[in-house]
Design an enzyme around this catalytic site. Structure first.
Site, PDB file in Angstrom:
ATOM      1  N   ARG A  82      -9.199 -21.359  14.976  1.00 38.25           N
ATOM      2  CA  ARG A  82      -9.691 -20.739  13.737  1.00 38.25           C
ATOM      3  C   ARG A  82     -10.260 -19.352  14.020  1.00 38.25           C
ATOM      4  O   ARG A  82     -10.107 -18.434  13.217  1.00 38.25           O
ATOM      5  CB  ARG A  82     -10.728 -21.654  13.085  1.00 38.25           C
ATOM      6  CG  ARG A  82     -11.110 -21.216  11.687  1.00 38.25           C
ATOM      7  CD  ARG A  82     -11.912 -22.272  10.965  1.00 38.25           C
ATOM      8  NE  ARG A  82     -13.188 -22.522  11.607  1.00 38.25           N
ATOM      9  CZ  ARG A  82     -14.021 -23.518  11.273  1.00 38.25           C
ATOM     10  NH1 ARG A  82     -13.685 -24.349  10.309  1.00 38.25           N
ATOM     11  NH2 ARG A  82     -15.165 -23.681  11.892  1.00 38.25           N
ATOM     12  N   LYS A 184     -13.787 -17.257   9.085  1.00 37.30           N
ATOM     13  CA  LYS A 184     -15.242 -17.353   9.305  1.00 37.30           C
ATOM     14  C   LYS A 184     -15.762 -15.962   9.671  1.00 37.30           C
ATOM     15  O   LYS A 184     -16.014 -15.648  10.834  1.00 37.30           O
ATOM     16  CB  LYS A 184     -15.520 -18.391  10.393  1.00 37.30           C
ATOM     17  CG  LYS A 184     -16.778 -19.188  10.130  1.00 37.30           C
ATOM     18  CD  LYS A 184     -16.791 -20.478  10.874  1.00 37.30           C
ATOM     19  CE  LYS A 184     -18.182 -21.067  10.989  1.00 37.30           C
ATOM     20  NZ  LYS A 184     -18.915 -21.229   9.732  1.00 37.30           N
ATOM     21  N   GLU A 220     -16.059 -24.510  -2.594  1.00 38.75           N
ATOM     22  CA  GLU A 220     -16.910 -25.093  -1.561  1.00 38.75           C
ATOM     23  C   GLU A 220     -18.327 -24.595  -1.748  1.00 38.75           C
ATOM     24  O   GLU A 220     -18.643 -23.952  -2.749  1.00 38.75           O
ATOM     25  CB  GLU A 220     -16.362 -24.750  -0.167  1.00 38.75           C
ATOM     26  CG  GLU A 220     -16.245 -23.269   0.134  1.00 38.75           C
ATOM     27  CD  GLU A 220     -15.805 -22.983   1.566  1.00 38.75           C
ATOM     28  OE1 GLU A 220     -16.083 -23.790   2.464  1.00 38.75           O
ATOM     29  OE2 GLU A 220     -15.188 -21.927   1.775  1.00 38.75           O
TER      30      GLU A 220
HETATM   31  N1  PLP Z   1     -17.192 -23.961   4.760  1.00 35.83           N
HETATM   32  C1  PLP Z   1     -17.985 -22.969   5.171  1.00 35.83           C
HETATM   33  C2  PLP Z   1     -18.153 -21.798   4.278  1.00 35.83           C
HETATM   34  C3  PLP Z   1     -18.617 -23.046   6.420  1.00 35.83           C
HETATM   35  O1  PLP Z   1     -19.412 -22.067   6.836  1.00 35.83           O
HETATM   36  C4  PLP Z   1     -18.431 -24.189   7.213  1.00 35.83           C
HETATM   37  C5  PLP Z   1     -19.057 -24.278   8.524  1.00 35.83           C
HETATM   38  O2  PLP Z   1     -18.484 -24.028   9.523  1.00 35.83           O
HETATM   39  C6  PLP Z   1     -17.603 -25.202   6.739  1.00 35.83           C
HETATM   40  C7  PLP Z   1     -17.005 -25.066   5.502  1.00 35.83           C
HETATM   41  C8  PLP Z   1     -17.360 -26.426   7.557  1.00 35.83           C
HETATM   42  O3  PLP Z   1     -16.465 -26.167   8.597  1.00 35.83           O
HETATM   43  P1  PLP Z   1     -16.505 -27.002   9.926  1.00 35.83           P
HETATM   44  O4  PLP Z   1     -16.357 -28.421   9.529  1.00 35.83           O
HETATM   45  O5  PLP Z   1     -15.337 -26.520  10.704  1.00 35.83           O
HETATM   46  O6  PLP Z   1     -17.806 -26.726  10.572  1.00 35.83           O
HETATM   47  C1  COI Z   2     -21.373 -24.549  10.643  1.00 33.65           C
HETATM   48  O1  COI Z   2     -21.408 -25.630  10.052  1.00 33.65           O
HETATM   49  O2  COI Z   2     -21.125 -24.463  11.851  1.00 33.65           O
HETATM   50  C2  COI Z   2     -21.609 -23.295   9.941  1.00 33.65           C
HETATM   51  O3  COI Z   2     -21.292 -22.272  10.470  1.00 33.65           O
HETATM   52  C3  COI Z   2     -22.248 -23.320   8.620  1.00 33.65           C
HETATM   53  C4  COI Z   2     -23.462 -22.489   8.533  1.00 33.65           C
HETATM   54  C5  COI Z   2     -23.968 -22.649   7.147  1.00 33.65           C
HETATM   55  C6  COI Z   2     -24.515 -22.843   9.526  1.00 33.65           C
END
Ligand code: PLP
Ligand code: COI
Length: 341
Positions: A82, A184, A220
């Site tokens: 990612r 991200k 989201e």
């Molecule tokens: N959506 C957003 C905007 C996020 O910042 C995160 C955190 O990483 C997620 C979703 C969840 O992603 P992940 O499950 O890969 O941590």
């Molecule tokens: C994560 O879940 O790793 C994120 O980056 C989300 C953030 C709101 C801390």
């Protein structure tokens, strides 16, 4: 290795400096070998690309102590992939995926006394990130970059642990249809800051963002994807090109189908149909699965039958299975767990 003496069970989601971090620099078209360092400061030009035009991307993953005392991480290869996608979208150099995983391992190992013990409810949050470091004044990508990884022990992202959240439908947008919502990038979070402060000021825990084109579909929150459960126990999760492809959500889809035998629909979800769901949760690395008890849409309350006191039944099963896999209690699918030591 002995753990440091911390009140693990009462940690919040905050930054605590740990002894070691990884730093690598990109110059003249290539990444240097990089090294671990104890220096937690960054010195860059006043005109660095990151400071002027927000050229920065990041990742988030966790290290866990398993029941049998190993230290592991969860699917770091997906974070590496990612971050590659994020880098390409912001015209940044890709940090090689194999070296990403290798250095996540090295940093966690070097801070292993800060990996919270099994059963404490805390984990070691790992934050890889990259930014444009040389001076840029015309709007263009930087030529030089720094990639770093630090760690910090954390507790639950939302205060009160697994207490159901109240969220509001937000009038601000997080992402545009052909924008950067699917990567991200720091800029996505900068633009959510006013919205989250405003939500907190009004007594809400989080924002539900809608698609900015029609404002009819659920996207989201600022830091997690949505999972809904129908009254007949089907999992429904929003599909959109402008949300972050959560690794937790993708893992939960597999867990729901393969471990719990549940039907899963990944599709557009209209705000209008949210009232018909039985359970709702936010999923992400930081959020794990945080139950939502109530969504407020401009004064109109949508209350889930799971209530405001506990996690919904299916949400709890998903939570127990996912965390069971991460903590080494339930056998993981091939390749999900990277053992550090
Ligand atoms: N959506 C957003 C905007 C996020 O910042 C995160 C955190 O990483 C997620 C979703 C969840 O992603 P992940 O499950 O890969 O941590
Ligand atoms: C994560 O879940 O790793 C994120 O980056 C989300 C953030 C709101 C801390």
């Amino acid at each position: 290795m002995e753990k440091v003496n911390l009140d693990w069970s009462n940690l919040g989601f905050g930054y605590m400096k740990t002894p070691n971090r990884f730093v690598s620099n990109y110059k003249d078209g290539c990444w240097d070998k990089g090294a671990l360092t104890t220096d937690d400061t960054v010195t860059i030009s006043e005109c660095a690309g990151v400071l002027q035009y927000a050229q920065t991307i990041f990742e988030g993953l966790k290290a866990y102590t398993t029941k049998d005392g190993k230290i592991v991480t969860f699917r770091p290869d997906l974070n590496a992939a990612r971050m590659k996608d994020s880098a390409k979208r912001l015209e940044m150099p890709v940090y090689p995926e194999d070296r990403f995983v290798e250095n996540v391992v090295n940093v966690v190992e070097a801070n292993s006394e800060y990996v919270p013990p099994y059963g404490s409810g805390a984990t070691l949050y790992i934050r890889p990130y990259m930014f444009g470091s040389n001076p840029v004044i015309g709007v263009k990508p930087a030529d030089e970059y720094q990639f770093r990884i630090f760690t910090t022990p954390v507790g639950p992202y939302f205060k009160g642990g697994v207490h159901p959240l109240t969220i509001r439908v937000c009038d601000f947008d997080r992402a545009a249809p052909n924008g950067t919502g699917h990567i991200k990038a720091g800029l996505n979070y900068a633009m959510s800051l006013h919205a989250i402060v405003d939500a907190h000021n009004q007594g809400y825990d989080e924002n539900m963002y809608l698609d900015s084109e029609t404002r009819t579909k659920v996207e989201e929150t600022g830091g997690a994807n949505f999972i809904f459960v129908t009254k007949d126990n089907k999992i429904v999760t929003p599909k959109s090109k402008s949300i972050l492809p959560s690794i937790t959500r993708r893992s939960l889809v597999h867990v729901a189908k393969e471990y719990l035998g549940l039907e899963v629909e990944e599709r557009e979800v209209y705000l209008d149909e949210v009232k018909d769901f039985a359970e709702c949760g936010l999923c992400g690395t930081a959020a794990v699965i945080s139950p939502v008890g109530k969504i407020v849409d401009h004064g109109k309350e949508i209350c889930f039958s799971s209530g405001m006191n506990e996690m919904g039944k299916i949400t709890k099963k998903l939570y127990d299975t996912l965390t069971g896999i991460q903590m080494g209690i339930i056998e993981a699918p091939q390749g999900w767990i990277k053992v550090i030591k």
